[in-house]
Design an enzyme around this catalytic site. Structure first.
Site, PDB file in Angstrom:
ATOM      1  N   GLY A 189       0.800  -1.223   0.000  1.00  0.00           N
ATOM      2  CA  GLY A 189       0.000   0.000   0.000  1.00  0.00           C
ATOM      3  C   GLY A 189       0.835   1.277   0.000  1.00  0.00           C
ATOM      4  O   GLY A 189       0.298   2.374   0.130  1.00  0.00           O
ATOM      5  N   LYS A 207       7.012  18.975  -4.800  1.00  0.00           N
ATOM      6  CA  LYS A 207       7.419  19.390  -3.450  1.00  0.00           C
ATOM      7  C   LYS A 207       8.664  20.270  -3.525  1.00  0.00           C
ATOM      8  O   LYS A 207       8.787  21.254  -2.784  1.00  0.00           O
ATOM      9  CB  LYS A 207       7.669  18.148  -2.588  1.00  0.00           C
TER      10      LYS A 207
HETATM   11  N1  HSE Z   1       3.224   9.631  -2.547  1.00  0.00           N
HETATM   12  C1  HSE Z   1       3.945  10.422  -1.592  1.00  0.00           C
HETATM   13  C2  HSE Z   1       5.184   9.692  -1.135  1.00  0.00           C
HETATM   14  C3  HSE Z   1       3.124  10.739  -0.363  1.00  0.00           C
HETATM   15  O1  HSE Z   1       5.393   8.528  -1.479  1.00  0.00           O
HETATM   16  O2  HSE Z   1       5.981  10.308  -0.437  1.00  0.00           O
HETATM   17  C4  HSE Z   1       2.213  11.929  -0.544  1.00  0.00           C
HETATM   18  O3  HSE Z   1       2.950  13.120  -0.684  1.00  0.00           O
END
Ligand code: HSE
Ligand code: NAP
Length: 432
Positions: A189, A207
């Protein structure tokens, strides 16, 4: 008279929304004492109000109609946790127009539409807080905006995607290949059914755009970021990295140099003794260098229900305090300069280059001269595997401009003796 209750409209009750409700329900007393007013979840927007939920809410709180929140004069703070650009973007803009402060965890939205959102927040003098959009539960937006505000930030470098960090950790520890660990990450998951945004580096790039905008006080958007994901990393590369004293990490790197900003996300060889090299599994870490503070590192859980909700809830508390003190809009947009992006050809790094070449006299010398012609100096050469009449050769260059490497690689591509340029990975480190 000061309000005794601050009313919240949550848009989204998925992973993060559920966490926010749990924190407000479980720690409500403490939050109330710290804020000076009760935080009440007045409305929660979902797609399907009949879906079973992990939290209990009073009858009538759930709604599938965004107008119940956006046009509701009682709601003070809108908490956007639905994700995606639309309708989240339009709803957030409208909420601010209607006088509400906004908290969001939506990096896609902030990285792509930040300018429009902050202009609206400034125009209507409300708060727009987004701590959870980068690094989940790790405090990083507020530290950059406030605690490190007196510094000229020189560099931000981070592991800002947990899924790929988990996958690279497994590949490093177990020697397995990309496709095997992807299947395992999906089964656990961590990786989504469509893992593109994580494994291609897009999530990290969003980000990084947010971090770079704050660190360098200039607007950086998702499309400004040079992005390479981890899909081409093989067990071979991981093994060579180990031999060279490095670990492969997907890094977001943003630097400022002479008013030019470089922003890139790519797999990187990180020396084993760098603090970021030991950040494993789904953990995130952001390494920030300021001219006054020096090196700092922020570490923790970059995703998940309660860690992410921890950051969202703190933003809600801040927004509530600002409403009570009539001090909204104080943490405004900090992109007050315009800095140029540094073209990737000018970005400097060391490079690891893995080649499959004909195993015969003169080939290594010809390869070395293709680099020498571009003023690229080689730091080390490994030739280990002989595959019939072919050999795998690994080169590590000294620090050089990326443009020179690209030209040298073009020459190699045209060489009959070079069967394949198997991989090219940047090497982080301060050395020559
Ligand atoms: N999919 C992102 C990660 C989490 O694996 O860090 C949500 O920002
Ligand atoms: P999620 O589990 O998919 O939940 C989304 C929620 O929004 C669901 O409750 C859904 O309703 C609702 N929703 C979506 N579209 C809607 C629409 N058009 N109208 C009404 N309701 C709608 O998402 P999440 O993982 O919580 O992520 C939320 C945000 O946090 C995203 O921006 C994400 O990038 C960010 N974030 C997440 C994490 C994390 O660990 N998950 C970490 C950091 C940041 P239903 O429940 O009815 O389907």
């Amino acid at each position: 008279m000061q309000k005794s209750v601050i009313k919240l409209g949550l848009m989204g009750l998925g992973t993060v929304g559920t966490g926010v409700v749990k924190i407000i329900q479980n720690n409500g007393d403490q939050l109330e004492r710290k804020v000076g007013a009760k935080l009440e979840i007045a409305k929660v927007l979902v797609r399907d109000i009949n879906k079973p939920r992990d939290v209990e809410l009073p009858h009538g709180v759930l709604t599938a109609n965004p107008r119940d929140i956006i046009d509701n004069p009682d709601i003070d703070i809108v908490v956007e946790l639905m994700g995606g650009l639309s309708p989240a973007g339009e709803l957030v803009l409208e909420a601010m127009q209607n006088g509400k402060s906004v908290v969001t965890a939506n990096k896609d939205l902030v990285a792509q539409a930040g300018k429009e959102l902050f202009e609206r927040a400034e125009a209507v003098n409300c708060d727009l807080l987004f701590e959870a959009s980068v690094g989940g539960g790790i405090p990083i937006i507020r530290p950059l905006k406030q605690c490190l505000a007196a510094n000229r930030i020189q560099k931000v470098m981070g592991i800002i995607n947990g899924t790929t960090n988990y996958m690279l950790t497994k590949m490093t520890q177990e020697g397995s290949d990309f496709s095997e660990v992807l299947a395992e990450a999906q089964a656990k998951g961590y990786a989504e059914a469509d893992p593109t945004a994580d494994v291609e580096g897009y999530d990290a790039a969003r980000k990084l755009a947010i971090l770079a905008s704050i660190a360098f006080n200039t607007r950086v958007t998702f499309s400004d970021v040079h992005v390479e994901g981890i899909t081409k990393i093989t067990a071979h590369d991981i093994q060579y990295a180990k031999e060279l004293g490095c670990i492969i990490k997907l890094l977001g790197i943003a630097k400022e140099d002479n008013d030019k900003v470089e922003v890139r996300v790519h797999p990187t060889f990180v020396p084993k003794d760098h603090p970021i090299a030991s950040v494993n599994d789904v953990f995130n870490a952001i390494f920030v260098t300021g001219d006054a503070v020096g090196d700092t590192m922020f570490f923790g859980r970059g995703a998940g229900e309660l860690p992410t909700a921890s950051a969202v809830a703190a933003d809600i508390m801040d927004a509530a305090l600002n409403i009570l003190k009539d001090d909204r809009g104080r943490i405004a947009c900090t992109c007050f300069e315009h800095k140029e992006l540094k073209p990737m050809d000018e970005v400097e790094s060391k490079f690891y280059i893995r080649l499959l070449v004909a195993d015969r006299p003169g080939v290594l010398a010809a390869i070395a001269s293709a680099f020498g012609d571009q003023q690229v100096s080689l730091q080390s050469v490994i030739q280990k595997e002989n595959l019939g009449d072919k050999a795998e050769v690994v080169l590590v260059t000294h620090r050089t401009k990326e443009g020179y490497i690209r030209k040298a690689l073009k020459t190699l591509e045209a060489m009959e003796a070079v069967e394949e340029i198997s991989n090219v990975i940047r090497v982080e480190g301060n050395g020559k």
